[in-house]
Design an enzyme around this catalytic site. Structure first.
Site, mmCIF file in Angstrom:
data_model
loop_
_atom_site.group_PDB
_atom_site.id
_atom_site.type_symbol
_atom_site.label_atom_id
_atom_site.label_comp_id
_atom_site.label_asym_id
_atom_site.label_seq_id
_atom_site.Cartn_x
_atom_site.Cartn_y
_atom_site.Cartn_z
ATOM 1 N N ASP A 92 0.868 -1.164 0.000
ATOM 2 C CA ASP A 92 0.000 0.000 0.000
ATOM 3 C C ASP A 92 0.911 1.222 0.000
ATOM 4 O O ASP A 92 2.066 1.162 0.434
ATOM 5 C CB ASP A 92 -0.929 -0.004 1.224
ATOM 6 C CG ASP A 92 -2.090 0.973 1.039
ATOM 7 O OD1 ASP A 92 -2.961 1.022 1.910
ATOM 8 O OD2 ASP A 92 -2.109 1.689 0.010
ATOM 9 N N ASP A 265 -7.939 -7.352 1.408
ATOM 10 C CA ASP A 265 -6.926 -7.441 2.465
ATOM 11 C C ASP A 265 -7.567 -6.945 3.747
ATOM 12 O O ASP A 265 -8.416 -6.028 3.700
ATOM 13 C CB ASP A 265 -5.707 -6.567 2.139
ATOM 14 C CG ASP A 265 -5.901 -5.132 2.630
ATOM 15 O OD1 ASP A 265 -6.467 -4.331 1.853
ATOM 16 O OD2 ASP A 265 -5.539 -4.833 3.797
ATOM 17 N N CYS A 303 -12.530 -27.690 10.062
ATOM 18 C CA CYS A 303 -11.268 -27.066 9.656
ATOM 19 C C CYS A 303 -10.131 -28.078 9.768
ATOM 20 O O CYS A 303 -10.052 -28.821 10.739
ATOM 21 C CB CYS A 303 -10.974 -25.868 10.570
ATOM 22 S SG CYS A 303 -9.443 -25.008 10.156
ATOM 23 N N CYS A 305 -6.816 -27.139 9.604
ATOM 24 C CA CYS A 305 -5.562 -26.406 9.810
ATOM 25 C C CYS A 305 -4.746 -27.091 10.900
ATOM 26 O O CYS A 305 -5.243 -27.921 11.657
ATOM 27 C CB CYS A 305 -5.841 -24.952 10.179
ATOM 28 S SG CYS A 305 -6.199 -24.647 11.920
ATOM 29 N N CYS A 308 -6.343 -26.864 14.385
ATOM 30 C CA CYS A 308 -7.538 -27.692 14.593
ATOM 31 C C CYS A 308 -7.210 -29.182 14.559
ATOM 32 O O CYS A 308 -7.893 -29.989 15.192
ATOM 33 C CB CYS A 308 -8.595 -27.354 13.549
ATOM 34 S SG CYS A 308 -9.301 -25.718 13.837
ATOM 35 N N HIS A 334 -4.993 -20.505 12.556
ATOM 36 C CA HIS A 334 -6.387 -20.911 12.280
ATOM 37 C C HIS A 334 -7.157 -19.818 11.529
ATOM 38 O O HIS A 334 -7.804 -20.085 10.512
ATOM 39 C CB HIS A 334 -7.139 -21.248 13.575
ATOM 40 C CG HIS A 334 -8.599 -21.384 13.317
ATOM 41 N ND1 HIS A 334 -9.168 -22.490 12.701
ATOM 42 C CD2 HIS A 334 -9.622 -20.504 13.503
ATOM 43 C CE1 HIS A 334 -10.468 -22.309 12.543
ATOM 44 N NE2 HIS A 334 -10.779 -21.105 13.018
#
Ligand code: 6OK
Ligand code: ZN
Length: 371
Positions: A92, A265, A303, A305, A308, A334
């Site tokens: 940015d 974002d 999930c 991940c 998890c 997560h």
């Protein structure tokens, strides 16, 4: 080197499936970009970012200019080498950060003068300086320097501001010259449709590799953000990516994909993770709550991940209450996985031509409540 390809347009909504190619690789859209403000996506390593499926991350000109400075980053061969991230990076321009972080700012035709929020020293940021900093950082996608007006904001002020933003956009494009990096324009105009149309037409007239919708997610109601987004995307070319800056919640992403946005974002997943606020298929979950003390369930049974697959809510609650740094890391892994999986599922739904049903089902599930 930048090229966007539109793969599929949804028949019932304005959702789009596409991808863009950069020097550091390909990015499928719709996409969510984790925010790495000062170079790192807070508490996680580049390998962990890849594990959760991150394709592109965002850095901030304002923060990196203040510390460690673009010359230091350039000394190490640019941001990719400095932070050890070999996939695309978007930076940015400093526009928003100056207006939201710095004290004592003064805007003139030439640029914006402000005091660093770190040590108060005076800085003068111009369109040319912003492009110079982003060039030294070596980001794949640079953003023009713009004025992000606050919400609410007098229409007369917004009217003048979009003219300045257009002049600055022209100066950014001239300053970039024939550099390899892509440059995105930013459409402003507050919440006024006529000014949004004017700003979009002026920015598109200059011609950029992609177009951002700025000036939103600055405190306005969601419905207003959705309406302005829906209105503005109609004035942006189909064959270029559309990037809605600073957005947003999982609901916002679903709603704005259906209104024609390709890129997002937000600090939401990472900042909320550090505050113990976790996203699940059924809504948000506050890990510090007493009710999770003895829970052997993962954050989200849907999930897969790392967090998890390995840890219980009870343990994550304990870590968080104990102020363990591992809590911040596991929560962040997560939440980032949740956001990145959401946009992956969105891409698949558009591909299978069932995005509208997918969106409805997801929004219903989010309402159930994670706690
Ligand atoms: N150059 C430029 N950059 C922007 C970045 C933005 N980021 C936002 N919103 C982010 C707001 C935001 C801030 C914090 C949190 C976490 C809360 O838990 C979530 C959203 N709006 C934005 C507008 C602009 C803009 O016009 N121009
Ligand atoms: Zn998970």
């Amino acid at each position: 080197m930048f090229r966007f390809t539109l793969v599929k347009k949804d028949k019932k909504t304005k959702a789009r499936l596409g991808f863009f190619e950069t020097l550091h690789g390909k990015v499928e859209t719709p996409i969510f970009m984790p925010v790495g403000t000062a170079g790192s996506v807070k508490t996680v390593t580049p390998d962990e970012l890849k594990d959760v499926g991150a394709q592109i991350i965002l850095g901030n000109t304002y923060h990196l200019h203040l510390r460690p400075g673009e010359d230091v980053v350039n000394h190490f061969g640019g941001l990719h080498k400095f932070i050890r991230w070999d996939r695309p990076i978007l930076t940015d321009s400093g526009g928003f950060q100056v207006f939201s972080l710095a004290e004592l700012k003064n805007i003139t035709e030439e640029g914006v003068t402000f005091r660093s929020h770190l040590d108060g020293h005076k800085i003068f940021l111009t369109p040319e300086k912003s492009i110079e900093i982003q060039s030294k950082l070596g980001s794949d996608i640079m953003m023009v320097l713009d004025e992000c007006v606050p919400y609410p904001c007098e229409k007369e002020y917004v009217k003048k501001s979009i003219k300045l933003t257009t002049r600055w956009a022209k100066r950014c494009k001239e300053a970039k010259k024939n550099q390899w990096q892509a440059l995105f324009g930013i459409v402003q105009g507050g919440v006024y449709e006529d000014l949004r149309k004017q700003s979009a037409e002026e920015i598109v007239e200059i011609g950029f590799d992609g177009y951002a919708i700025g000036g939103l997610s600055v405190g306005e109601e969601n419905r207003l953000m959705y309406d302005i987004t829906d209105f503005t995307t109609d004035y942006l070319p189909e064959d270029r990516p559309r990037y809605l800056m600073g957005v947003g919640t999982p609901e916002d992403i679903l709603e704005c994909v259906s209104r024609g946005v390709d890129m997002f974002d937000c600090v939401m997943p990472t900042r909320n993770a550090r505050n113990g606020l976790l996203f699940t298929s059924y809504g948000k979950l506050h890990i510090k709550r007493e009710q999770w003390k003895l829970s052997d369930k993962p954050i989200d049974e849907n999930c897969n991940c790392y967090t998890c697959k390995n840890f219980s809510r009870g343990y994550l609650r304990h870590l968080f209450k104990a102020g363990e740094i591992l809590a911040l890391r596991l929560n962040t892994i997560h939440n980032l996985h949740f956001y990145i999986s959401l946009v992956k599922d969105i891409r698949n739904a558009i591909r299978k031509e069932c995005f509208e049903e997918f969106k409805k089902e997801k929004l219903e599930m989010f309402k159930i409540g994670g706690d």
